[in-house]
Write an enzyme that holds these catalytic residues in place. Structure first.
Site, mmCIF file in Angstrom:
data_model
loop_
_atom_site.group_PDB
_atom_site.id
_atom_site.type_symbol
_atom_site.label_atom_id
_atom_site.label_comp_id
_atom_site.label_asym_id
_atom_site.label_seq_id
_atom_site.Cartn_x
_atom_site.Cartn_y
_atom_site.Cartn_z
ATOM 1 N N HIS A 109 0.860 -1.187 0.000
ATOM 2 C CA HIS A 109 0.000 0.000 0.000
ATOM 3 C C HIS A 109 0.906 1.250 0.000
ATOM 4 C CE1 HIS A 109 -4.099 1.513 0.493
ATOM 5 N NE2 HIS A 109 -3.614 2.475 1.234
ATOM 6 N N THR A 145 -2.600 2.428 -4.846
ATOM 7 C CA THR A 145 -2.751 2.920 -3.476
ATOM 8 C C THR A 145 -3.583 4.195 -3.453
ATOM 9 O OG1 THR A 145 -0.569 2.040 -2.934
ATOM 10 C CG2 THR A 145 -1.477 3.697 -1.438
ATOM 11 N N GLU A 146 -4.643 4.198 -2.625
ATOM 12 C CA GLU A 146 -5.506 5.374 -2.447
ATOM 13 C C GLU A 146 -6.044 5.918 -3.774
ATOM 14 O OE1 GLU A 146 -6.390 6.099 0.495
ATOM 15 O OE2 GLU A 146 -4.932 4.982 1.639
ATOM 16 N N LEU A 147 -6.218 5.028 -4.750
ATOM 17 C CA LEU A 147 -6.717 5.390 -6.088
ATOM 18 C C LEU A 147 -5.839 6.418 -6.792
ATOM 19 C CD1 LEU A 147 -10.624 5.519 -5.729
ATOM 20 C CD2 LEU A 147 -9.171 3.601 -6.336
ATOM 21 N N TRP A 298 -8.065 9.677 -3.935
ATOM 22 C CA TRP A 298 -9.424 9.840 -3.389
ATOM 23 C C TRP A 298 -9.396 10.482 -2.000
ATOM 24 C CZ3 TRP A 298 -12.071 4.508 -1.944
ATOM 25 C CH2 TRP A 298 -11.333 3.841 -0.974
#
Length: 453
Positions: A109, A145-147, A298
């Site tokens: 991540h 990771t995190e869009l 995001w």
């Protein structure tokens, strides 16, 4: 016909213990095992286990018409295997229905896609292998990771073999366009993009139990009516959220589980369907290209990278960590490689955020530290010890190219030694056979001995 695409993220970092300056060089174990176990088991009990059961019941109730997708980081999977294996069992049960898609992402991540393309590629492969091993499913859709997404990242993802990717439907990128369509990358037209519908996703994930929200209470029939009221040409609604929405971010007493259980009923009444990200991108033609020259995510109001590398503290830690990436790829030390992965989790940088107002409150809610400065000091102490361990094996006095050449020579010599040892064994076996005859199988020797008796 409207199509609803549910995607859930599962991620937990290996949290660091209190690591002081005086621990550097003496203590090489960095993790708070008690907190990691406690947090994972609580989330599993309150969220993951009942949510798995709920989704499994919905899939069976609607005879395969209800579908969802997951992206689970490698660090979360490792902790689930250790602290809550029943969650893995539940996810396997969902995978066996054939109605659940597992997406690829970075194993740790991490933010490697922004700075280290080699490690980015290695982590994606490592993660895909882990997903295939656990759930017998090879990911075909990528979620960073995190869009996090940009044109360059999209190109790198396509070169890894993925032609589908999901990301945020950021307003400053979309402009007048809608997130309720399939798009393609402007740099790589063969890469299809599916965008999060921020309004509807956040209505469930953040606003569901907010008494001050003008639309409170949110009911399943009201929510489906909102989707049905969208223009007819907007056929895809992508609901991307944390899996912890169920039971953790929105506790069970808020009615979140009942809301989700009722949602498919009202959706099917309106003639809607559910599909996984790969199905949506296979079934719907792209309506145009999406140009994203600067990275989006995001997180927070800005939907950019400021949540992780927005201030001086974060940038210093980020730069220091990835400066040693090339040396880490040369080593074969399992502990060093494992620590390298765990230290890359984006959460460590998130805790250092100095944002204020609503975004700052969200950051503080997830941080185990009293302040961003404590998070920075603790992380840098750990990083100092970690870098010391790396330098002990690979001194700064040796350049990377020279070190790489030396390691290559050593590896080649090791392979040559193994080859010679194998040849030597073959020669010895032949000589022994000439002297005493061919070796008999153990069972045959036993029978022969028994017969002589």
């Amino acid at each position: 016909m409207k199509t609803i695409c549910f995607y859930f993220q599962i991620h937990q970092p290996f949290r660091l213990k209190r690591y002081r300056f005086f621990n550097i060089g003496k203590d090489h174990y960095y993790y708070d095992d008690f907190s990691n176990e406690d947090i994972m088991q609580k989330i599993a009990a309150n969220s993951f286990i009942p949510a798995n059961r709920m989704l499994f019941d919905l899939v069976n109730q609607y005879k395969g018409r209800f579908k969802v997708a997951f992206s689970i980081s490698g660090t979360a999977l490792e902790q689930l295997e250790i602290y809550a294996p029943e969650v893995i069992d539940g996810l396997r049960q969902l995978a066996n229905t054939g109605n659940v898609e597992f997406l690829a992402e970075t194993y740790a991540h991490s933010l490697a896609s922004m700075i280290d393309p080699i490690d980015f590629k290695n982590q994606v492969k490592q993660h895909a292998d882990k997903i295939e091993m656990l759930f017998d499913q090879k990911p075909t859709t990528f979620r960073n990771t995190e869009l996090i997404y940009s044109d360059d990242i999209g190109k790198a993802v396509y070169e890894m073999g993925y032609d589908k990717m999901i990301t945020e439907g950021a307003k400053h990128v979309l402009g007048w366009k809608s997130s309720n369509f399939v798009y393609t990358s402007s740099l790589e037209p063969k890469l299809k993009l599916l965008l999060k519908n921020s309004r509807f996703s956040d209505d469930i994930m953040f606003r569901f139990s907010n008494y001050n929200w003008s639309e409170y209470p949110l009911t399943a029939d009201k929510f489906i009516q909102w989707i049905d009221d969208l223009p007819a040409e907007e056929e895809v609604v992508n609901l991307f959220m944390n899996y912890e929405t169920f039971g953790s971010m929105q506790p069970s007493h808020t009615g979140i589980f009942e809301f989700m259980k009722a949602l498919p009923h009202f959706a099917f009444e309106k003639g809607m369907k559910f599909a996984t990200p790969s199905e949506v991108m296979d079934e719907h033609k792209p309506v145009g290209e999406l140009s994203v020259p600067h990275p989006i995510s995001w997180a927070d109001e800005e939907r950019d990278l400021s949540a992780w590398i927005g201030n001086t503290l974060q940038k210093e830690a980020y730069k220091t960590l990835y400066n040693i990436g090339e040396r880490l790829r040369m080593c074969n030390d399992r502990r060093l490689k494992q620590d390298w992965l765990y230290l890359q989790a984006s959460d460590h940088f998130y805790y250092m955020s100095t944002k204020h107002f609503s975004d700052g409150a969200v950051h503080a809610q997830f941080s185990p530290y009293p302040s961003p400065y404590d998070a920075f000091n603790n992380y840098m102490n750990v990083l100092s010890d970690f870098i010391g361990r790396v330098k002990a094996q690979y001194p700064d006095s040796v350049e990377n190219e020279e070190l790489n050449a030396l390691l290559l020579t050593i590896n080649n010599q090791a392979l040559e030694i193994k080859k010679l040892q194998a040849e030597l064994k073959t020669v010895i076996d032949r000589n022994v056979e000439k002297l005493v005859g061919p070796a008999k199988p153990l069972e045959a020797a036993k029978k022969e001995k028994k017969g002589k008796k």
